[in-house]
Design an enzyme around this catalytic site. Structure first.
Site, PDB file in Angstrom:
ATOM      1  CB  SER A   1      -0.926   0.014   1.227  1.00  4.89           C
ATOM      2  OG  SER A   1      -0.168   0.116   2.423  1.00  4.89           O
TER       3      SER A   1
ATOM      4  CG  HIS B   1      15.532   1.598   1.961  1.00  4.75           C
ATOM      5  ND1 HIS B   1      15.850   0.984   3.145  1.00  4.75           N
ATOM      6  CD2 HIS B   1      14.836   0.680   1.254  1.00  4.75           C
ATOM      7  CE1 HIS B   1      15.385  -0.253   3.144  1.00  4.75           C
ATOM      8  NE2 HIS B   1      14.754  -0.466   2.013  1.00  4.75           N
ATOM      9  CG  ASP B   2      10.679   1.466   3.412  1.00  2.34           C
ATOM     10  OD1 ASP B   2      11.805   0.928   3.561  1.00  2.34           O
ATOM     11  OD2 ASP B   2       9.690   0.837   2.994  1.00  2.34           O
TER      12      ASP B   2
ATOM     13  CG  ASN C   1      13.467  -8.842   6.431  1.00  2.00           C
ATOM     14  OD1 ASN C   1      12.663  -8.599   7.318  1.00  2.00           O
ATOM     15  ND2 ASN C   1      13.135  -8.888   5.160  1.00  2.00           N
TER      16      ASN C   1
END
Length: 496
Positions: free
Chosen positions: A17, A242-243, A302
């Site tokens: 989203s 980059h978020d 991650n």
């Protein structure tokens, strides 16, 4: 905020989203107002999986219109941040060569294999600092080059996703450092293209635009866009594109002795360092090194986030068992503690569907108490996540030689107060939770830094502490949680 505030727009694209947020800053506090939200769904076309860039840019324009209507003074600038690794190709006339490919493309496996025939995995990691995974830009880009029968024309340029949005907003081509640092194509820990690696792989150097640092003003919104959207003059800024880089900028830390967790569906956990960690142990443990907005390196891994809980909630809704997230946390609070654990990152949990039953099956197979009730399942998930974070903290100490004295958690996971408390208990250090909207907040504040309204990253983090009042969770029941961690390690065959 009154008319004294200055306004900017932050467009934050996630893999599922996107949204446009207006940030308003009065010199002391930042406030955020979401003006537009939309889905971001990839499109399967023939044998390819693509991002629908035209639709995403259309939604960005909607967000600009909504974010600028009736605002005084007018919105000063806009910046875009996105997920990493993906890119688009633009020709010399400014035309998009095709919709950008999706990082989950099955074709990437063959290109990773081809690259690793030329450059061994250990060498690639040491050169770039980026953990070799088939989603990486270096593998995708080789595929783009190889699939062009006549070769890419010398006027074609590669732009990462946020840079692509910025180009069509401003007309200026550049690659921002933090997003480029996810690619595997830079020198480790440096804002320099790795020409040696690029040459060895036969990728044309002409593909690569100049690199710019976070906080660079690229230019103005083009005249055509300004006329179409009826905005006033508006600058286009490269932030931490980059978020995770923008989220890390919004952590309200007053010193550097901290670990961070950016927690949502997935969790990125790591530390901020002056230099990358490039040895084989770090690679074997799954750590990668990416750039920060202050010229440092985020060494991170991650990890699982709230995926298991989200999938359980989705399944229960299909079965007409409707719970809010708050109700699920309350049920977990009432459940018996430390009955069973799972390894949240296990491949058995990657696919969606019937998650609660898979958790029960794993607990049964490992000889543990099977979590029969809804509360017991949720508690199993949250305790297991906290123990996984503890494991990552131990691994960070192993590869860096330093154990952080506090964990800063940002992102949607901070709304789950039980997870925050469990993480403090398992790790044995305080957890400072907030802001939940760290990526948008960091994006906005880096624009204000570019405009000279704050003077440094330290000042940005001070503004975060004042604006969002993070909550601190102190460790509790540490001896019990240490026993739980030992059980968790044994059950999941974790090797120290």
């Amino acid at each position: 905020m009154g008319d004294q505030a200055t306004h900017v727009l932050a467009a934050d694209y996630g893999a599922g989203s996107g949204r446009v947020v207006r940030g308003s800053f009065d010199g002391n506090r930042l406030s955020l107002h979401e003006v537009h939200r939309f889905n971001n769904e990839p499109v399967q076309l023939g044998d390819g999986l693509y991002w629908d860039f035209l639709r995403l840019f259309h939604e960005l324009k909607h967000g600009i219109v909504k974010g600028t209507q009736g605002i005084s003074p007018s919105v000063r600038s806009i910046a875009v941040d996105t997920w990493g690794v993906d890119y688009g190709l633009v020709d010399g006339a400014g035309r998009l060569c095709s919709n950008p490919r999706h990082y989950r493309e099955t074709r990437n496996a063959q290109w990773m294999e081809e690259v690793l025939h030329v450059v061994k995995e250990e060498e690639l990691y040491a050169m770039s600092g980026v953990l070799p995974q088939q989603i990486n830009t270096v593998f995708q880009l080789l595929g783009s080059v190889r699939e062009q029968a006549e070769g890419l024309r010398p006027d074609v340029r590669m732009l990462f996703m946020p840079d692509l949005f910025h180009y069509y907003l401003s007309g200026q081509q550049a690659c921002e450092y933090t997003i480029a640092s996810t690619s595997g194509l830079l020198h480790a820990g440096e804002a320099r293209w790795n020409e040696h690696l690029i040459g060895r792989l036969g990728i044309p150097e002409t593909l690569f635009p100049k690199l710019v640092q976070p906080g660079t003003v690229l230019g103005q919104l083009t005249n055509d866009l300004g006329a179409e959207l009826r905005t006033g003059p508006m600058q286009v800024v490269s932030v931490g594109s980059h978020d995770t880089a923008s989220a890390l900028a919004a952590i309200p830390a007053m010193d550097s002795d901290f670990a961070f967790i950016s927690c949502g569906t997935w969790s990125l956990m790591g530390v901020e360092r002056d230099t990358p960690v490039l040895d084989n142990r770090s690679r074997a443990l799954g750590f990668t090194n990416e750039g920060t907005v202050n010229g440092k390196v985020r060494t991170l891994k991650n990890r699982s986030g709230l995926w298991l809980l989200q999938e359980c909630k989705r399944q229960w809704e299909r079965e007409n068992q409707l719970f809010t997230h708050e109700e699920l946390v309350q049920l977990a609070t009432l459940a018996t503690p430390h009955q069973c654990y799972v390894s949240p990152g296990d491949g058995v949990y990657l696919a969606p569907g019937n998650m609660a039953e898979r958790i029960r099956q794993q607990c049964s197979a490992s000889g543990q108490t099977v979590p029969e009730t809804t509360g017991a399942v949720v508690r199993c998930i949250l305790e297991s996540l906290a123990l996984e974070f503890r494991q990552t903290l131990d691994e960070l100490q192993l590869i860096t030689g330093i154990r952080p004295s506090v964990i800063h958690m940002v992102g949607g996971g901070v709304h789950n107060r039980l997870l925050c408390q469990f993480t403090a208990n398992a790790a044995g250090v305080p957890v400072v939770a907030g802001p939940a909207e760290a990526t948008s907040a960091g994006n906005c504040m880096l624009q204000f830094l570019a405009h000279g309204e704050v003077g440094s990253l330290t000042e940005i983090r001070e503004v975060m502490a004042v604006s969002f009042s993070p909550e601190t969770y102190e460790p509790e029941d540490t001896e019990l949680w240490q026993e739980a961690y030992e059980s968790y390690q044994s059950l999941n065959q974790i090797k120290r």
